[in-house]
Design an enzyme around this catalytic site. Structure first.
Site, PDB file in Angstrom:
ATOM      1  N   GLU A  48       0.862  -1.191   0.000  1.00  0.00           N
ATOM      2  CA  GLU A  48       0.000   0.000   0.000  1.00  0.00           C
ATOM      3  C   GLU A  48       0.894   1.237   0.000  1.00  0.00           C
ATOM      4  OE1 GLU A  48      -1.841   1.523   3.624  1.00  0.00           O
ATOM      5  OE2 GLU A  48      -3.688   1.914   2.505  1.00  0.00           O
ATOM      6  N   TRP A  49       0.857   1.978  -1.097  1.00  0.00           N
ATOM      7  CA  TRP A  49       1.590   3.246  -1.103  1.00  0.00           C
ATOM      8  C   TRP A  49       0.695   4.316  -0.495  1.00  0.00           C
ATOM      9  CZ3 TRP A  49       1.550   7.589  -5.023  1.00  0.00           C
ATOM     10  CH2 TRP A  49       2.408   8.618  -4.582  1.00  0.00           C
ATOM     11  N   ARG A  50       1.126   4.850   0.659  1.00  0.00           N
ATOM     12  CA  ARG A  50       0.369   5.906   1.324  1.00  0.00           C
ATOM     13  C   ARG A  50       0.766   7.239   0.682  1.00  0.00           C
ATOM     14  NH1 ARG A  50      -2.121   5.318   6.373  1.00  0.00           N
ATOM     15  NH2 ARG A  50      -2.165   7.579   6.187  1.00  0.00           N
ATOM     16  N   ARG A  80      -4.912   9.055   2.211  1.00  0.00           N
ATOM     17  CA  ARG A  80      -5.680   9.088   3.456  1.00  0.00           C
ATOM     18  C   ARG A  80      -5.767  10.533   3.925  1.00  0.00           C
ATOM     19  NH1 ARG A  80      -8.252   6.128   3.490  1.00  0.00           N
ATOM     20  NH2 ARG A  80      -7.208   4.160   3.895  1.00  0.00           N
ATOM     21  N   HIS A 137     -12.799   5.047   8.461  1.00  0.00           N
ATOM     22  CA  HIS A 137     -11.994   4.918   9.671  1.00  0.00           C
ATOM     23  C   HIS A 137     -12.633   5.702  10.810  1.00  0.00           C
ATOM     24  CE1 HIS A 137      -9.440   4.276   6.234  1.00  0.00           C
ATOM     25  NE2 HIS A 137      -8.635   3.562   6.994  1.00  0.00           N
ATOM     26  N   LYS A 164     -13.682  -1.792   3.401  1.00  0.00           N
ATOM     27  CA  LYS A 164     -12.767  -1.858   4.547  1.00  0.00           C
ATOM     28  C   LYS A 164     -13.190  -0.872   5.628  1.00  0.00           C
ATOM     29  CE  LYS A 164      -8.887   0.325   4.141  1.00  0.00           C
ATOM     30  NZ  LYS A 164      -7.564   0.653   3.608  1.00  0.00           N
ATOM     31  N   ARG A 206      -6.675  -8.315  13.430  1.00  0.00           N
ATOM     32  CA  ARG A 206      -5.697  -8.292  12.321  1.00  0.00           C
ATOM     33  C   ARG A 206      -5.210  -9.696  11.984  1.00  0.00           C
ATOM     34  NH1 ARG A 206      -4.021  -3.177  11.215  1.00  0.00           N
ATOM     35  NH2 ARG A 206      -4.366  -1.568  12.780  1.00  0.00           N
ATOM     36  N   SER A 225       1.610   2.040   9.647  1.00  0.00           N
ATOM     37  CA  SER A 225       0.763   3.163   9.246  1.00  0.00           C
ATOM     38  C   SER A 225      -0.455   3.286  10.142  1.00  0.00           C
ATOM     39  CB  SER A 225       0.334   3.006   7.779  1.00  0.00           C
ATOM     40  OG  SER A 225      -0.435   1.835   7.611  1.00  0.00           O
ATOM     41  N   GLN A 229      -0.542  -2.596  14.195  1.00  0.00           N
ATOM     42  CA  GLN A 229      -0.048  -3.438  13.094  1.00  0.00           C
ATOM     43  C   GLN A 229       1.129  -4.278  13.589  1.00  0.00           C
ATOM     44  OE1 GLN A 229       0.865  -0.621   9.995  1.00  0.00           O
ATOM     45  NE2 GLN A 229      -1.198  -0.721   9.120  1.00  0.00           N
TER      46      GLN A 229
HETATM   47  O1  LIG Z   1      -7.084   1.723   5.976  1.00  0.00           O
HETATM   48  C1  LIG Z   1      -6.035   1.229   6.300  1.00  0.00           C
HETATM   49  C2  LIG Z   1      -5.945   0.331   7.431  1.00  0.00           C
HETATM   50  C3  LIG Z   1      -4.989   0.871   8.457  1.00  0.00           C
HETATM   51  O2  LIG Z   1      -5.552   2.020   9.033  1.00  0.00           O
HETATM   52  C4  LIG Z   1      -4.779  -0.164   9.555  1.00  0.00           C
HETATM   53  O3  LIG Z   1      -5.361   0.021  10.630  1.00  0.00           O
HETATM   54  O4  LIG Z   1      -4.044  -1.143   9.354  1.00  0.00           O
HETATM   55  C5  LIG Z   1      -3.664   1.183   7.782  1.00  0.00           C
HETATM   56  C6  LIG Z   1      -3.794   2.122   6.607  1.00  0.00           C
HETATM   57  O5  LIG Z   1      -2.529   2.294   5.980  1.00  0.00           O
HETATM   58  C7  LIG Z   1      -4.775   1.585   5.634  1.00  0.00           C
HETATM   59  O6  LIG Z   1      -5.003   2.544   4.616  1.00  0.00           O
END
Ligand SMILES: O=C1C[C@@](O)(C(=O)O)C[C@@H](O)[C@@H]1O
Length: 247
Positions: A48-50, A80, A137, A164, A206, A225, A229
């Site tokens: 995923e390129w942020r 984002r 989110h 998501k 996760r 990110s 994680q």
């Molecule tokens: O939307 C998501 C999920 C995320 O927020 C996470 O909680 O892992 C991490 C973000 O980079 C990604 O765009």
């Protein structure tokens, strides 16, 4: 019944393992190159390129194409916005315009569901040949189970390919609500889902695996990110364990 989704050579959704996505967060080209090169040999399916971490929004197209070219795995390009916990301050028009540019270059883009024109942005991205992840989110809390399923239904109606949601989890009950929503979505929505609990209390979400509708999960190789994680190696190990137990 959810349909299977393809991003480059990678299939997600019913019948597939939970895919692992590693974020690329560098704000200079050198940092991005390091991050991309470090993905080699890691158990990663997508990067995923942020794009919101890149300082100059006018350079998004050229950097996106360089990132896509350098990555040996498919790239999800994400802008984002600040309202959803990212760095981008783009307004709706500029956001739509930028996502459109990325959709022409990357095989998958993230579209935030909150914009009034999100359905149009999804449609444009599809016309540019990109797969679309619709996202939402909440960095404060996990809503009630009813509210989560309502939100998932509304997001699925935007006609993206994957839905998501990522909520800040404060307890095991929050994590459980998120995983149950993923399970519910498997029989009620026609698109695969990614339901994540952010923060330490959400770690189980996760690692939940495909039986909780978790089409993909975000895991680190270098920088993270979002809170909670885990390293990709650890996630892959745990998810493979799940796969073995399931058979
Ligand atoms: O939307 C998501 C999920 C995320 O927020 C996470 O909680 O892992 C991490 C973000 O980079 C990604 O765009």
């Amino acid at each position: 019944m959810q349909r299977e989704v393809q991003i480059g050579p990678v299939f997600l959704g019913p019948g597939n393992p939970t895919r692992i996505i590693a974020p690329l967060t560098g704000s200079t080209w050198d940092a991005l190159v390091d991050e991309i090169d470090n993905l080699h040999g890691e158990p990663i399916d997508l990067a995923e390129w942020r794009a919101d971490m890149w300082p100059d929004p006018d350079e998004l197209a050229s950097v996106c194409s360089a990132v896509v070219q350098r990555c040996t795995i498919p790239v999800l390009a994400t802008i984002r916005t600040i309202d959803e916990g990212g760095r981008s301050a783009l307004d709706e028009n500029a956001y739509a315009h930028s996502v459109r540019k990325l959709a022409a270059l990357a095989p998958c883009v993230d579209v935030e569901a909150r914009w009034p024109s999100s359905a149009q942005i999804v449609d444009d991205a599809h016309n540019d040949g990109s797969t679309v992840i619709i996202s939402a989110h909440n960095w404060e809390l996990t809503p009630s189970p009813e509210e989560i399923t309502r939100q998932l239904e509304q997001m699925a109606a935007l006609d993206g390919d994957i839905v998501k949601v990522a909520y800040r989890a404060h307890s095991h009950a929050d994590a459980d609500a998120i995983m149950q929503a993923g399970r519910w979505a498997m029989s009620h929505l026609d698109v695969p889902t990614i339901c994540i609990g952010m923060g330490e209390a959400g770690v189980a979400t996760r690692l939940a695996g495909p039986e909780f509708g978790l089409a993909a999960t975000f895991a680190t190789v270098g920088a993270s990110s979002a809170p909670g994680q885990l390293p990709a190696q650890q996630v892959a190990h745990t998810l493979r364990g799940h796969a073995h137990r399931a058979h």
